[in-house]
Design an enzyme around this catalytic site. Structure first.
Site, PDB file in Angstrom:
ATOM      1  N   GLY A   6     -31.067 -13.291  39.771  1.00 59.10           N
ATOM      2  CA  GLY A   6     -31.079 -14.312  40.828  1.00 59.10           C
ATOM      3  C   GLY A   6     -31.430 -13.740  42.202  1.00 59.10           C
ATOM      4  O   GLY A   6     -31.672 -12.542  42.350  1.00 59.10           O
ATOM      5  N   TYR A   7     -31.455 -14.624  43.197  1.00 62.21           N
ATOM      6  CA  TYR A   7     -31.789 -14.246  44.580  1.00 62.21           C
ATOM      7  C   TYR A   7     -33.027 -13.333  44.575  1.00 62.21           C
ATOM      8  O   TYR A   7     -32.973 -12.165  44.950  1.00 62.21           O
ATOM      9  CB  TYR A   7     -30.608 -13.549  45.267  1.00 62.21           C
ATOM     10  CG  TYR A   7     -29.391 -14.445  45.344  1.00 62.21           C
ATOM     11  CD1 TYR A   7     -29.279 -15.390  46.361  1.00 62.21           C
ATOM     12  CD2 TYR A   7     -28.389 -14.370  44.393  1.00 62.21           C
ATOM     13  CE1 TYR A   7     -28.179 -16.238  46.422  1.00 62.21           C
ATOM     14  CE2 TYR A   7     -27.286 -15.215  44.452  1.00 62.21           C
ATOM     15  CZ  TYR A   7     -27.187 -16.128  45.470  1.00 62.21           C
ATOM     16  OH  TYR A   7     -26.100 -16.958  45.523  1.00 62.21           O
ATOM     17  N   ASP A  30     -18.562  -5.223  54.216  1.00 62.07           N
ATOM     18  CA  ASP A  30     -18.959  -6.285  53.277  1.00 62.07           C
ATOM     19  C   ASP A  30     -17.715  -7.132  52.986  1.00 62.07           C
ATOM     20  O   ASP A  30     -16.682  -6.966  53.637  1.00 62.07           O
ATOM     21  CB  ASP A  30     -19.553  -5.684  51.990  1.00 62.07           C
ATOM     22  CG  ASP A  30     -18.490  -5.015  51.127  1.00 62.07           C
ATOM     23  OD1 ASP A  30     -17.381  -4.738  51.641  1.00 62.07           O
ATOM     24  OD2 ASP A  30     -18.757  -4.788  49.940  1.00 62.07           O
ATOM     25  N   CYS A  42       0.334  -1.812  55.825  1.00 65.54           N
ATOM     26  CA  CYS A  42      -0.352  -3.107  55.797  1.00 65.54           C
ATOM     27  C   CYS A  42       0.468  -4.193  56.491  1.00 65.54           C
ATOM     28  O   CYS A  42       1.575  -4.534  56.054  1.00 65.54           O
ATOM     29  CB  CYS A  42      -0.619  -3.489  54.337  1.00 65.54           C
ATOM     30  SG  CYS A  42      -1.409  -5.090  54.185  1.00 65.54           S
ATOM     31  N   GLU A 102     -27.542  -0.902  45.643  1.00 69.16           N
ATOM     32  CA  GLU A 102     -26.982  -1.728  46.722  1.00 69.16           C
ATOM     33  C   GLU A 102     -27.670  -3.095  46.787  1.00 69.16           C
ATOM     34  O   GLU A 102     -27.022  -4.103  47.029  1.00 69.16           O
ATOM     35  CB  GLU A 102     -27.102  -1.009  48.078  1.00 69.16           C
ATOM     36  CG  GLU A 102     -26.131   0.144  48.243  1.00 69.16           C
ATOM     37  CD  GLU A 102     -24.668  -0.293  48.166  1.00 69.16           C
ATOM     38  OE1 GLU A 102     -24.363  -1.466  48.463  1.00 69.16           O
ATOM     39  OE2 GLU A 102     -23.820   0.546  47.803  1.00 69.16           O
ATOM     40  N   TYR A 160     -25.384  -3.771  56.615  1.00 70.37           N
ATOM     41  CA  TYR A 160     -24.511  -3.282  55.545  1.00 70.37           C
ATOM     42  C   TYR A 160     -25.295  -2.322  54.620  1.00 70.37           C
ATOM     43  O   TYR A 160     -24.851  -1.193  54.358  1.00 70.37           O
ATOM     44  CB  TYR A 160     -23.923  -4.446  54.710  1.00 70.37           C
ATOM     45  CG  TYR A 160     -23.409  -3.914  53.401  1.00 70.37           C
ATOM     46  CD1 TYR A 160     -22.183  -3.263  53.346  1.00 70.37           C
ATOM     47  CD2 TYR A 160     -24.204  -3.936  52.250  1.00 70.37           C
ATOM     48  CE1 TYR A 160     -21.733  -2.676  52.178  1.00 70.37           C
ATOM     49  CE2 TYR A 160     -23.767  -3.348  51.077  1.00 70.37           C
ATOM     50  CZ  TYR A 160     -22.534  -2.723  51.049  1.00 70.37           C
ATOM     51  OH  TYR A 160     -22.104  -2.130  49.899  1.00 70.37           O
TER      52      TYR A 160
HETATM   53  S1  SF4 Z   1      -0.883  -3.807  50.668  1.00 69.02           S
HETATM   54 FE1  SF4 Z   1      -1.786  -5.476  49.550  1.00 69.02          FE
HETATM   55  S2  SF4 Z   1      -2.793  -6.745  51.069  1.00 69.02           S
HETATM   56 FE2  SF4 Z   1      -2.354  -4.791  52.033  1.00 69.02          FE
HETATM   57  S3  SF4 Z   1      -4.224  -3.607  51.782  1.00 69.02           S
HETATM   58 FE3  SF4 Z   1      -2.912  -3.102  50.059  1.00 69.02          FE
HETATM   59  S4  SF4 Z   1      -3.482  -4.554  48.435  1.00 69.02           S
HETATM   60 FE4  SF4 Z   1      -4.319  -5.306  50.350  1.00 69.02          FE
END
Ligand code: SF4
Length: 376
Positions: free
Chosen positions: A100-101, A157, A236, A56, A139
């Site tokens: 890095g970091y 994240d 979505c 992580e 996180y």
């Molecule tokens: S439908 Fe597309 S925008 Fe929505 S969560 Fe899935 S990949 Fe992401």
């Protein structure tokens, strides 16, 4: 934020809060998708909290394919907390070189020593004791506790932010505190819901958190997400409203600041002069060729004369290395000096070392490139 903006945000989040309640239905399809599509990553073959912690920390700001060989080398050389706690700083920095970091690795070293002295050599097993470890934020603490111990601790994240803001259709800045706080509360609710659905032999908190990140890494990617292959496409909001490319809303980044450095590879009798960066500065503990930050118009010879007591006749341009660190775009102009007499470097602390000795030191990536120019 003005009061009218605050009101608008409160209203938007209220609507989104309702949608968030409904997205509990993502848990089962997402777990199923993860069980069929997750990548075969080496740190997924263990539930050792030390190994997961190392992965992580390495994965912060760094891509998976870069991390894999580093993680494998690290686990061979420092397989457990005690071996890391007992390591020399120079050895751990050398092993981290190129990632890095570097404050990450110094914090890991401190944390390992802290675990040995305060936790009886055992990695702490709850968020309350994981969070105070140096370099561990909300996180990383959540990732360790959920992945290693299957505790229902949320993680948020960049990948999770992208997936959740799109699923919920959040059109406010994804960097604003109220949106981030809200996403943490959604992630918390989802991981608890995931564990409430857990059957014997399942590790739903671990799988759900990793599934969210995996979906963001493989499917819900920043540009041109693969919505047609997404297990959550029916749920979505961004997809339904054709706003996928607009979400998450990210404020414009501050422009990069240019910096110019002039440096010198000073060679004398098959040795070259290198200095160790002091403890108080960026990249502390790394070695480098002497260099100075200068204004655009300052000539290298002026720097050489002022700091090395060397004249123009002795300078030969070697290379220019352009590299970016956070918001800085650095230009490093390197000159080669082959001295016939030992140069008087009274104002510099450092060592004269052979090429093979310099090769073994931890060098910053810009100065490693300079060394490679000399060798090849
Ligand atoms: S439908 Fe597309 S925008 Fe929505 S969560 Fe899935 S990949 Fe992401």
């Amino acid at each position: 934020m003005s009061s009218s903006q605050r009101c608008r945000l409160a209203g938007v989040l209220c609507v989104v809060r309702i949608a968030a309640m409904q997205i509990r239905s993502i848990v089962i399809p997402l777990l199923k998708w993860f069980s069929e599509n997750s990548r075969d990553l080496p740190w997924r073959k263990t539930i050792d909290p030390y190994a997961i912690w190392v992965s992580e920390i390495m994965l912060q700001q760094t891509q998976v394919k870069t991390v894999i060989p580093y993680w494998e080398r690290w686990m061979k050389q420092f397989p457990n907390i005690i071996s890391l706690a007992n390591a020399q700083e120079e050895d751990i920095i050398k092993l981290w070189e190129g990632l890095g970091y570097y404050s990450r690795v110094r914090n890991m070293h401190k944390a390992a020593r802290n675990i040995v002295t305060k936790h009886n050599e055992r990695f702490p097993c709850d968020l309350e004791h994981v969070l105070p470890l140096p370099g561990v934020g909300r996180y990383t603490g959540g990732a360790i506790c959920s992945i290693a111990y299957n505790q229902p601790e949320p993680i948020v994240d960049g990948n999770v932010i992208r997936v959740l803001t799109r699923l919920l259709g959040i059109e406010e800045s994804s960097k604003s505190k109220s949106v981030i706080d809200f996403l943490w509360s959604v992630a918390d609710d989802l991981v608890k819901h995931a564990i409430s659905l857990q059957k014997p032999m399942q590790r739903n908190a671990s799988s759900f958190n990793q599934a969210m990140m995996e979906l963001g890494a493989l499917v819900c990617i920043p540009k041109n997400p693969l919505c047609n292959h997404c297990p959550l496409k029916e749920r979505c909001i961004a997809r339904k409203e054709k706003k996928v490319e607009m979400i998450p809303v990210v404020p414009k980044r501050a422009s990069l600041t240019k910096r110019r450095f002039v440096g010198f590879v000073i060679c004398w009798r098959n040795k070259m002069f290198v200095s160790r960066r002091p403890n108080s500065v960026v990249n502390a503990g790394f070695w480098e060729f002497p260099n100075w930050e200068v204004a655009t118009k300052v000539e290298a010879v002026t720097i050489a004369e002022a700091n090395l007591s060397l004249s123009q006749a002795e300078l030969k341009p070697l290379c220019v290395i352009n590299h970016s660190i956070t918001r800085y775009r650095n230009r490093l102009e390197i000159f080669l000096i082959k001295a016939s007499r030992k140069p008087h470097l009274a104002n510099l602390s450092g060592k004269w070392l052979s090429e093979s000795e310099v090769k073994e030191l931890p060098l910053t990536s810009a100065h490693r490139k300079v060394l490679n120019k000399l060798i090849f």
